[in-house]
Motif scaffolding. Structure first.
Motif, PDB file in Angstrom:
ATOM      1  N   MET A 148       0.754  -1.243  -0.042  1.00 31.32           N
ATOM      2  CA  MET A 148      -0.047  -0.129   0.133  1.00 31.32           C
ATOM      3  C   MET A 148       0.899   1.207   0.048  1.00 31.32           C
ATOM      4  N   ASP A 149       2.042   1.216   0.576  1.00 33.71           N
ATOM      5  CA  ASP A 149       2.855   2.208   0.841  1.00 33.71           C
ATOM      6  C   ASP A 149       3.408   2.573  -0.820  1.00 33.71           C
ATOM      7  N   PRO A 154       0.887  10.580  -3.811  1.00 34.23           N
ATOM      8  CA  PRO A 154       0.658  11.609  -2.655  1.00 34.23           C
ATOM      9  C   PRO A 154      -0.761  11.716  -2.109  1.00 34.23           C
ATOM     10  N   SER A 155      -1.779  11.367  -3.084  1.00 31.47           N
ATOM     11  CA  SER A 155      -2.986  11.325  -2.287  1.00 31.47           C
ATOM     12  C   SER A 155      -3.345  10.319  -1.453  1.00 31.47           C
ATOM     13  N   HIS A 157      -0.915   8.953   0.480  1.00 29.59           N
ATOM     14  CA  HIS A 157      -0.294   9.043   1.760  1.00 29.59           C
ATOM     15  C   HIS A 157      -0.988  10.604   2.587  1.00 29.59           C
ATOM     16  N   PHE A 158      -1.300  11.479   1.992  1.00 31.06           N
ATOM     17  CA  PHE A 158      -1.722  12.406   2.551  1.00 31.06           C
ATOM     18  C   PHE A 158      -3.288  12.782   2.616  1.00 31.06           C
ATOM     19  N   GLY A 159      -3.963  12.532   1.423  1.00 36.45           N
ATOM     20  CA  GLY A 159      -5.412  12.517   1.418  1.00 36.45           C
ATOM     21  C   GLY A 159      -6.059  13.132   0.052  1.00 36.45           C
ATOM     22  N   GLY A 160      -7.249  13.111  -0.013  1.00 34.54           N
ATOM     23  CA  GLY A 160      -7.860  13.538  -1.182  1.00 34.54           C
ATOM     24  C   GLY A 160      -8.453  12.310  -2.055  1.00 34.54           C
ATOM     25  N   HIS A 161      -9.175  11.448  -1.329  1.00 29.73           N
ATOM     26  CA  HIS A 161     -10.026  10.524  -2.095  1.00 29.73           C
ATOM     27  C   HIS A 161     -11.138  11.215  -2.862  1.00 29.73           C
ATOM     28  N   PRO A 162     -11.236  10.789  -4.004  1.00 32.84           N
ATOM     29  CA  PRO A 162     -12.324  11.397  -4.884  1.00 32.84           C
ATOM     30  C   PRO A 162     -13.631  11.115  -4.188  1.00 32.84           C
ATOM     31  N   GLY A 165     -14.614  11.130   2.088  1.00 30.75           N
ATOM     32  CA  GLY A 165     -14.561  10.509   3.400  1.00 30.75           C
ATOM     33  C   GLY A 165     -13.780   9.177   3.394  1.00 30.75           C
ATOM     34  N   LEU A 166     -13.444   8.678   1.956  1.00 29.73           N
ATOM     35  CA  LEU A 166     -12.775   7.434   2.061  1.00 29.73           C
ATOM     36  C   LEU A 166     -11.218   7.568   2.277  1.00 29.73           C
ATOM     37  N   HIS A 167     -10.541   6.561   2.659  1.00 30.87           N
ATOM     38  CA  HIS A 167      -9.268   6.569   2.826  1.00 30.87           C
ATOM     39  C   HIS A 167      -8.430   5.477   2.040  1.00 30.87           C
ATOM     40  N   ILE A 169      -5.350   4.255   1.403  1.00 32.93           N
ATOM     41  CA  ILE A 169      -4.356   3.131   1.891  1.00 32.93           C
ATOM     42  C   ILE A 169      -5.215   2.206   2.616  1.00 32.93           C
ATOM     43  N   ASN A 170      -6.067   2.514   3.762  1.00 41.19           N
ATOM     44  CA  ASN A 170      -6.725   1.692   4.452  1.00 41.19           C
ATOM     45  C   ASN A 170      -7.704   1.014   3.721  1.00 41.19           C
TER      46      ASN A 170
ATOM     47  N   GLU B  70     -11.291  12.148   6.555  1.00 45.91           N
ATOM     48  CA  GLU B  70     -10.076  11.087   6.103  1.00 45.91           C
ATOM     49  C   GLU B  70      -9.110  11.214   7.118  1.00 45.91           C
ATOM     50  N   ALA B  81     -14.840   7.275   6.878  1.00 45.97           N
ATOM     51  CA  ALA B  81     -15.807   7.901   7.722  1.00 45.97           C
ATOM     52  C   ALA B  81     -16.718   8.790   7.143  1.00 45.97           C
TER      53      ALA B  81
END
Ligand SMILES: Cc1ncc(COP(=O)(O)O)c(C=O)c1O
Lengths: 271, 436
Positions: A148-149, A154-155, A157-162, A165-167, A169-170, B70, B81
């Motif tokens: 997953m790493d 970048p998105s 590892h940091f954030g910004g799922h389209p 609320g979704l993550h 890597i997890n 997130e 979430a």
């Protein structure tokens, strides 16, 4: 939906619409250790716009009966069996990562069946890091963390799922962990590592092909994707900026619009 | 060879946000807007049909709120979430997403008073009934499960008595019955415990408390663990069968490890609408940036207060899982290795009257109905937070009239103790100094 292929139960998501044999078929093939879930931001569009969609779970993955198939060549053949099993003559294929190798194998073994080929994060060969391969074959969850790493840009590892609320890597990790690390991811990684026929297969592919690549992809870098594209006769390349290997999720919108244009041109929908 | 994904403290500051492409804003922008432009008619249709991700209307989602979602997913180790306007609306939404009329839930009897009322009085109006089980009665949870039970719900450390649920064992009981375990982890925050690592399937928080931490904003959140298989049985038809509200969508089939969150948002936010304001989401994000340092100090101050109270002549008993004589001591060491939280329950000698005098005479400590503020807070639950519960429910929650609930803040410990000394002095002669 569930159906039988080679006497085993197979699950495929149909993108929220009942499967309809009258419409042109697109088969989506997921990557190592993953499942049909990875395709949700592509499949619903096509299913609601004139296509029949099968986002399959490879044998042993997701809701499909096991065991996992151990070679890319056989997995390629299995995709052709899926097309037969649902009573269709031909299909377009869209693959991600290992799914690209499988789709290429299918297209070269069954040139008459495959209308067009969409490859996301593909390469002519996907040799595995030996340590990662060993961890996966032992069923060690560390393999999932490492995968997953490396798989995310970048998105991830940091954030910004389209999807709000979704993550990244997890979510990716949970798809792998909900299966079997050893029997899915381990077997898949070994199949990728063993596969040496990628460039030979690519030379035989005649159908229109698109290579969608992420410029931050550390698993199948742009350089490798372009090398593959050069060998495929009728192929084009699109590189998405700031995107890792999980193109289909990290840049779901951009990858979908590229795919939309490509498939609609080469394998028109039923209106 | 190790994964280089970011660790907890880094995620507290960075998860969910990359500096704004337009203005380069380092801080998360507050998107104070109700709605979002569509590119064209097809784009609008695709968003409404969940073919594509994106924002439509701030009741359903908002970019500032999404950063918070997130970030909390990242800290909890969850797949997704959904933030809500308060902790209560998060709990209500969790139950409405899992249950239909005629369903049943098994619930810990030691819960925040509002949550008890939700399960005891409000949810039955929707035909959803609850059986209460004492948090330490692990077998009791198993016995209470019926054919129509759709989840087990509890607070890991119960409110206000501080009794622990054996989360790993209760998770196993839930999973053997094919139902999820829902944990209200407000008291722990992901800094002290990540319930997904012990088998929980859904985590809810009142972010109003330690996560925001400064007593400034109301907020709640639902977090999904992503491991529960909704397709394993036919208990969750609204998750697994085609849903009329989205052209026959099956949430479980298409969204798998995020099915619960997708349904809670698509159905719950659309139809009930307890959305979080972007301003409050931003306030909570500010709090989360310092979660680790605050929780460390909350916990170390709490340990000092436990010691102080246990040795105090005016105190009849102290309940905190860090105390060696506490029945949950070993379990707490396992589930809460970084600290057992900053909520302390204690009994004051002299009963209800002494309790009132104590509360009326502390000055630094605030007498109010909240927990998890940076400031020290005290309350007498039997006359406030839990006053709407009947005798039977109070007994089941193990609550006595002499109980004082203390939420230890991060002030200088000597100042908190000095303040308590004033309270105890008044409590020893309540008739003389009460209500000063
Ligand atoms: C453990 C717990 N859960 C839920 C809630 C309700 O949260 P809110 O007040 O944000 O609605 C509270 C509030 O006191 C609480 O302490």
């Amino acid at each position: 939906m569930k159906f039988i292929v080679n006497n085993k139960e197979v699950f495929a998501s149909t993108g929220g619409r009942p499967f309809d044999k009258q419409k042109p078929l697109i088969v989506f093939v997921h990557g190592s250790g993953l499942s049909h879930i990875t395709w949700v931001l592509q499949t619903r569009y096509f299913a609601f716009h004139g296509y029949s969609v099968l986002a399959i779970d490879l044998p042993g993955h997701g809701y499909s009966e096991g065991p996992s198939i151990t070679s890319i060549e056989e997995q390629g053949k299995w995709i052709a069996d899926v097309i037969d099993a649902v009573g269709m003559k031909e299909a377009s294929l869209v693959g991600h990562s290992q799914g690209c190798l499988i789709s290429m194998e299918c297209a070269q073994q069954f040139p008459d069946k495959i209308i067009s080929l969409g490859l996301m994060g593909g390469a002519g060969a996907i040799p595995m890091n030996p340590e990662l391969l060993e961890l996966a074959e032992k069923g060690d969850p560390k393999a999932v963390d490492l995968m997953m790493d490396w798989a995310h840009g970048p998105s991830g590892h940091f954030g910004g799922h389209p999807v709000p609320g979704l993550h990244h890597i997890n979510l990716g990790g949970s798809i792998v962990i909900n299966g079997s690390i050893k029997d899915n991811l381990g077997v898949d990684f070994r199949a990728c590592d063993n596969y040496k026929n990628g460039f030979e297969a690519a030379k035989k592919i005649k159908c229109p092909t698109i290579n969608i690549l992420g410029d931050k992809d550390r698993m199948c870098p742009v350089k490798e994707g372009k090398k593959l594209a050069e060998v495929i006769e009728n192929s084009e390349v699109e590189v998405i900026e700031n995107c890792g290997h999980m193109i289909l999720l990290e840049e779901a919108g951009k990858s979908l619009s590229i795919l939309k244009k490509f498939i609609r041109k080469n394998h028109p929908p039923q209106n | 060879m190790d994964s280089k994904t970011y660790k907890f403290d880094t995620l507290s500051l960075h998860a969910g946000y990359m500096p704004d492409k337009n203005a380069g804003s380092r801080q998360v922008p507050i998107y104070q807007t109700t709605s979002y432009l569509f590119d064209d008619v097809d784009h609008a249709a695709a968003l409404f049909n969940l073919e594509q991700g994106g924002h439509i209307y701030s009741r359903i989602s908002n970019p500032t709120v999404a950063v918070l979602e997130e970030r909390v997913s990242a800290l909890e180790g969850g797949t997704a979430a959904l933030a809500t306007s308060s902790g209560m609306s998060a709990i209500f939404l969790a139950i409405m997403t899992l249950c239909e009329t005629g369903d049943h839930v098994v619930v810990s009897s030691q819960l925040y008073g509002g949550t008890v009322n939700l399960f005891r009085l409000t949810l039955p109006k929707f035909g959803i009934n609850a059986t209460f089980v004492k948090p330490r009665d692990t077998e009791g949870f198993k016995k209470a499960i019926q054919k129509n039970t759709k989840c087990i719900f509890g607070e890991l450390v119960g409110n206000p008595g501080n009794e622990l649920m054996n989360m790993p064992e209760i998770a196993k009981i839930a999973h053997d019955a094919g139902i999820p375990l829902v944990i209200d982890s407000t008291y722990q925050t992901p800094y002290l415990c990540r319930p997904f690592e012990y088998g929980a399937d859904i985590v809810v928080h009142s972010l109003t408390k330690w996560m925001c931490g400064h007593g400034s904003s109301m907020a709640g959140i639902l977090v999904e663990g992503g491991k529960f298989d909704w397709m394993q049985n036919d208990k969750f038809p609204s998750m697994t069968k085609p849903y009329e509200g989205y052209h026959g969508l099956s949430f479980a089939e298409e969204f798998g490890p995020v099915a619960f969150t997708m349904k809670a948002r698509a159905e719950g936010m659309r139809d009930m609408g307890p959305c979080l304001s972007p301003q409050n989401a931003w306030n909570v994000l500010q709090g989360i940036e310092t979660l680790s340092v605050r929780m460390e100090k909350h916990c170390s101050n709490a340990l000092k207060m436990v010691e102080y109270l246990m040795n105090h002549e005016s105190v009849a008993w102290v309940s905190h899982p860090s105390a060696r004589d506490n029945p949950d001591y070993e379990l707490a060491k396992k589930l809460l290795p970084k600290g057992t939280g900053s909520m302390i329950a204690f009994g004051i000698k002299g009963g209800k009257e002494a309790g009132a005098a104590f509360i009326n005479n502390v000055k630094l400590s605030s007498h109010l109905a909240n927990v998890g503020d940076t400031r020290t807070l005290v309350i007498h639950p039997a006359s406030a937070t839990h006053s709407q519960m009947d005798e039977k429910t109070l007994k089941l929650a193990n609550m006595s009239q002499d109980m004082i609930r203390l939420s230890v803040g991060i002030e200088d410990i000597d100042d908190i103790k000095n303040d308590f000394e004033n309270g105890f002095r008044a409590a020893r002669k309540p008739k003389l100094v009460a209500n000063q």
